[in-house]
Scaffold this motif. Structure first.
Motif, mmCIF file in Angstrom:
data_model
loop_
_atom_site.group_PDB
_atom_site.id
_atom_site.type_symbol
_atom_site.label_atom_id
_atom_site.label_comp_id
_atom_site.label_asym_id
_atom_site.label_seq_id
_atom_site.Cartn_x
_atom_site.Cartn_y
_atom_site.Cartn_z
ATOM 1 N N UNK A 24 -69.540 4.254 -79.295
ATOM 2 C CA UNK A 24 -70.955 4.238 -78.899
ATOM 3 C C UNK A 24 -71.090 3.578 -77.527
ATOM 4 N N UNK A 25 -72.298 3.641 -76.974
ATOM 5 C CA UNK A 25 -72.538 3.067 -75.645
ATOM 6 C C UNK A 25 -73.886 2.356 -75.637
ATOM 7 N N UNK A 26 -73.961 1.213 -76.318
ATOM 8 C CA UNK A 26 -75.220 0.476 -76.403
ATOM 9 C C UNK A 26 -75.642 -0.152 -75.077
ATOM 10 N N UNK A 27 -74.716 -0.445 -74.201
ATOM 11 C CA UNK A 27 -75.057 -1.161 -72.958
ATOM 12 C C UNK A 27 -75.255 -0.229 -71.767
ATOM 13 N N UNK A 28 -75.215 1.083 -71.970
ATOM 14 C CA UNK A 28 -75.352 2.063 -70.887
ATOM 15 C C UNK A 28 -74.312 1.785 -69.804
ATOM 16 N N UNK A 29 -73.084 2.159 -70.101
ATOM 17 C CA UNK A 29 -71.923 1.899 -69.245
ATOM 18 C C UNK A 29 -72.171 2.331 -67.803
ATOM 19 N N UNK A 30 -72.630 3.580 -67.612
ATOM 20 C CA UNK A 30 -72.824 4.093 -66.250
ATOM 21 C C UNK A 30 -73.926 3.322 -65.515
ATOM 22 N N UNK A 31 -75.003 3.011 -66.210
ATOM 23 C CA UNK A 31 -76.101 2.261 -65.595
ATOM 24 C C UNK A 31 -75.671 0.856 -65.188
ATOM 25 N N UNK A 32 -74.870 0.212 -66.042
ATOM 26 C CA UNK A 32 -74.364 -1.137 -65.726
ATOM 27 C C UNK A 32 -73.467 -1.111 -64.493
ATOM 28 N N UNK A 33 -72.623 -0.081 -64.396
ATOM 29 C CA UNK A 33 -71.741 0.024 -63.223
ATOM 30 C C UNK A 33 -72.534 0.236 -61.954
ATOM 31 N N UNK A 34 -73.596 1.069 -62.031
ATOM 32 C CA UNK A 34 -74.446 1.306 -60.852
ATOM 33 C C UNK A 34 -75.142 0.018 -60.417
ATOM 34 N N UNK A 35 -75.679 -0.726 -61.395
ATOM 35 C CA UNK A 35 -76.344 -1.996 -61.059
ATOM 36 C C UNK A 35 -75.365 -3.004 -60.486
ATOM 37 N N UNK A 36 -74.138 -2.993 -60.986
ATOM 38 C CA UNK A 36 -73.126 -3.915 -60.470
ATOM 39 C C UNK A 36 -72.668 -3.559 -59.064
ATOM 40 N N UNK A 37 -72.751 -2.272 -58.716
ATOM 41 C CA UNK A 37 -72.329 -1.828 -57.376
ATOM 42 C C UNK A 37 -73.362 -2.174 -56.312
ATOM 43 N N UNK A 38 -74.624 -2.354 -56.732
ATOM 44 C CA UNK A 38 -75.674 -2.662 -55.752
ATOM 45 C C UNK A 38 -75.624 -4.070 -55.382
#
Length: 155
Positions: free
Chosen positions: A141-155
């Motif tokens: 499962x992906x409760x933490x929104x993996x892709x969204x977290x990576x995008x926020x971390x890149x900003x």
């Protein structure tokens, strides 16, 4: 010499269970002359009649640590491969906090976690986590929104 140790090697010698003389004859060396100077003789070349030196304390310790490491990694792998209905306590080394998870989908992307046995756990892909640096565990499962977290971390 008994007939079983004659020059024709039988099934016991082919299976590695012959005498040292038979194995030396098969290797092309004379059993009377012994090993040639500078050559290494393994414990199997010495045959079953030779005595092995008992392992040193350091060798015994290394062996025990390898077995223990394999045991704890296996335990963590089996735990992580099953549903975590009761939860699992991990140390998030990135945030320096203890974290209770009920699913591997709750692992933050690229955060370093430590299991109760000291193995590392990193969610390196959306549906994969890496245990002990080399063992992949499926993340269902992906409760933490993996892709969204990576995008926020890149900003």
């Amino acid at each position: 010499q008994p007939a079983a140790q004659s020059s024709s090697a039988g099934p016991a010698a082919a299976a590695g269970g012959g005498s040292g003389a038979c194995q030396a004859a098969a290797a092309g060396t004379s059993s009377a002359a012994g090993p040639q100077a500078g050559s290494r003789v393994s414990s199997t070349a010495a045959g079953r009649g030779g005595r092995r030196r008992p392992p040193s304390h350091k060798q015994q310790l290394k062996h025990a640590l390898k077995i223990n490491a394999a045991h704890v990694i296996t335990h963590d792998y089996l735990t992580l491969s099953q549903p975590l209905s009761e939860g699992l306590l991990l140390m998030d080394r990135t945030e320096r906090k203890l974290k209770m998870i009920h699913s591997l989908g709750e692992l933050q992307p690229l955060h370093n976690y430590t299991t109760e046995y000291g193995n590392s756990l990193v969610r390196h892909a959306k549906h994969k986590a890496l245990l002990a640096g080399s063992i992949e565990v499926d993340v269902g499962t992906d409760e933490v929104d993996f892709d969204g977290q990576l995008e926020r971390g890149a900003l």
